[in-house]
Design a protein around this motif. Structure first.
Motif, mmCIF file in Angstrom:
data_model
loop_
_atom_site.group_PDB
_atom_site.id
_atom_site.type_symbol
_atom_site.label_atom_id
_atom_site.label_comp_id
_atom_site.label_asym_id
_atom_site.label_seq_id
_atom_site.Cartn_x
_atom_site.Cartn_y
_atom_site.Cartn_z
ATOM 1 N N THR A 79 41.686 -38.543 22.197
ATOM 2 C CA THR A 79 42.922 -38.622 21.422
ATOM 3 C C THR A 79 42.610 -39.120 20.019
ATOM 4 O O THR A 79 41.616 -39.796 19.796
ATOM 5 N N THR A 80 43.489 -38.783 19.113
ATOM 6 C CA THR A 80 43.397 -39.236 17.737
ATOM 7 C C THR A 80 44.774 -39.718 17.317
ATOM 8 O O THR A 80 45.786 -39.078 17.625
ATOM 9 N N TYR A 81 44.790 -40.849 16.615
ATOM 10 C CA TYR A 81 46.059 -41.341 16.083
ATOM 11 C C TYR A 81 46.505 -40.421 14.957
ATOM 12 O O TYR A 81 45.742 -40.108 14.046
ATOM 13 N N TYR A 82 47.743 -39.954 15.029
ATOM 14 C CA TYR A 82 48.330 -39.134 13.993
ATOM 15 C C TYR A 82 49.710 -39.692 13.706
ATOM 16 O O TYR A 82 50.593 -39.634 14.567
ATOM 17 N N SER A 83 49.897 -40.252 12.537
ATOM 18 C CA SER A 83 51.111 -40.988 12.218
ATOM 19 C C SER A 83 52.360 -40.121 12.234
ATOM 20 O O SER A 83 52.333 -38.949 11.901
ATOM 21 N N GLY A 142 42.044 -28.936 18.998
ATOM 22 C CA GLY A 142 40.772 -28.301 19.331
ATOM 23 C C GLY A 142 39.711 -29.277 19.789
ATOM 24 O O GLY A 142 38.730 -28.896 20.421
ATOM 25 N N LYS A 143 39.899 -30.561 19.465
ATOM 26 C CA LYS A 143 38.950 -31.609 19.875
ATOM 27 C C LYS A 143 39.633 -32.757 20.599
ATOM 28 O O LYS A 143 39.041 -33.398 21.444
ATOM 29 N N SER A 144 40.876 -33.035 20.210
ATOM 30 C CA SER A 144 41.578 -34.175 20.796
ATOM 31 C C SER A 144 43.086 -33.961 20.688
ATOM 32 O O SER A 144 43.558 -33.120 19.923
ATOM 33 N N TRP A 145 43.810 -34.752 21.459
ATOM 34 C CA TRP A 145 45.265 -34.752 21.373
ATOM 35 C C TRP A 145 45.669 -35.692 20.250
ATOM 36 O O TRP A 145 45.124 -36.780 20.120
ATOM 37 N N ASN A 146 46.621 -35.275 19.431
ATOM 38 C CA ASN A 146 47.153 -36.113 18.354
ATOM 39 C C ASN A 146 48.458 -36.745 18.817
ATOM 40 O O ASN A 146 49.370 -36.034 19.235
#
Length: 139
Positions: A20-24, A34-38
């Motif tokens: 996962t990636t933090y996406y504000s 494509g690489k992680s869930w936002n």
């Protein structure tokens, strides 16, 4: 779909195991890049309540905006859909919505039990979903 507390927290625990990636907050949806869930903190909660089920081919992981009778809400606004809101952290229940309101950056998490909280953050060197500790003072 209505979840029990255990079903809901099981999904959140699973998200914490995924890339996962933090996406504000500007993105009101979960998204597979494509690489992680936002996600951000409140988007993760809403996405699950809206039916997110990790479908990389479906828009927003399968979540449907405002579905399941769950409105769109901000971190603080989520509290108005909660009952028995309290600042007492000594009697937290599994699945409880935790909100840091009136701070520089409003933030939410969900209590998983045993002093653990699901959250999505960039704090503590994390960038995405994680399971953190919480004490009876709310720290």
């Amino acid at each position: 779909m209505i979840y029990t507390s255990d079903e809901f927290t099981k999904i959140l625990k699973h998200i914490a195991e995924l890339p996962t990636t933090y996406y504000s907050g500007g993105n009101l949806w979960s998204k597979w890049n494509g690489k992680s869930w936002n996600f951000d903190c409140v988007v993760s909660v809403k996405s699950v309540l809206w039916g997110w089920h990790e479908d990389k081919k479906a828009a927003h992981g399968g979540a449907k905006y405002k579905s399941n009778g769950v409105p769109d809400f901000t971190c603080d606004d989520g509290l108005k859909y909660c009952t028995n809101v309290s600042t007492d952290f000594t009697k937290l229940s599994v699945g409880e919505y935790l909100c840091m309101k009136d701070t520089e950056y409003d933030h939410v998490g969900v209590y998983l039990g045993d002093g653990k909280v699901f959250e999505v953050t960039t704090a503590w060197g994390v960038d995405g979903a994680t399971i953190s500790n919480i004490d009876t003072n709310g720290n």
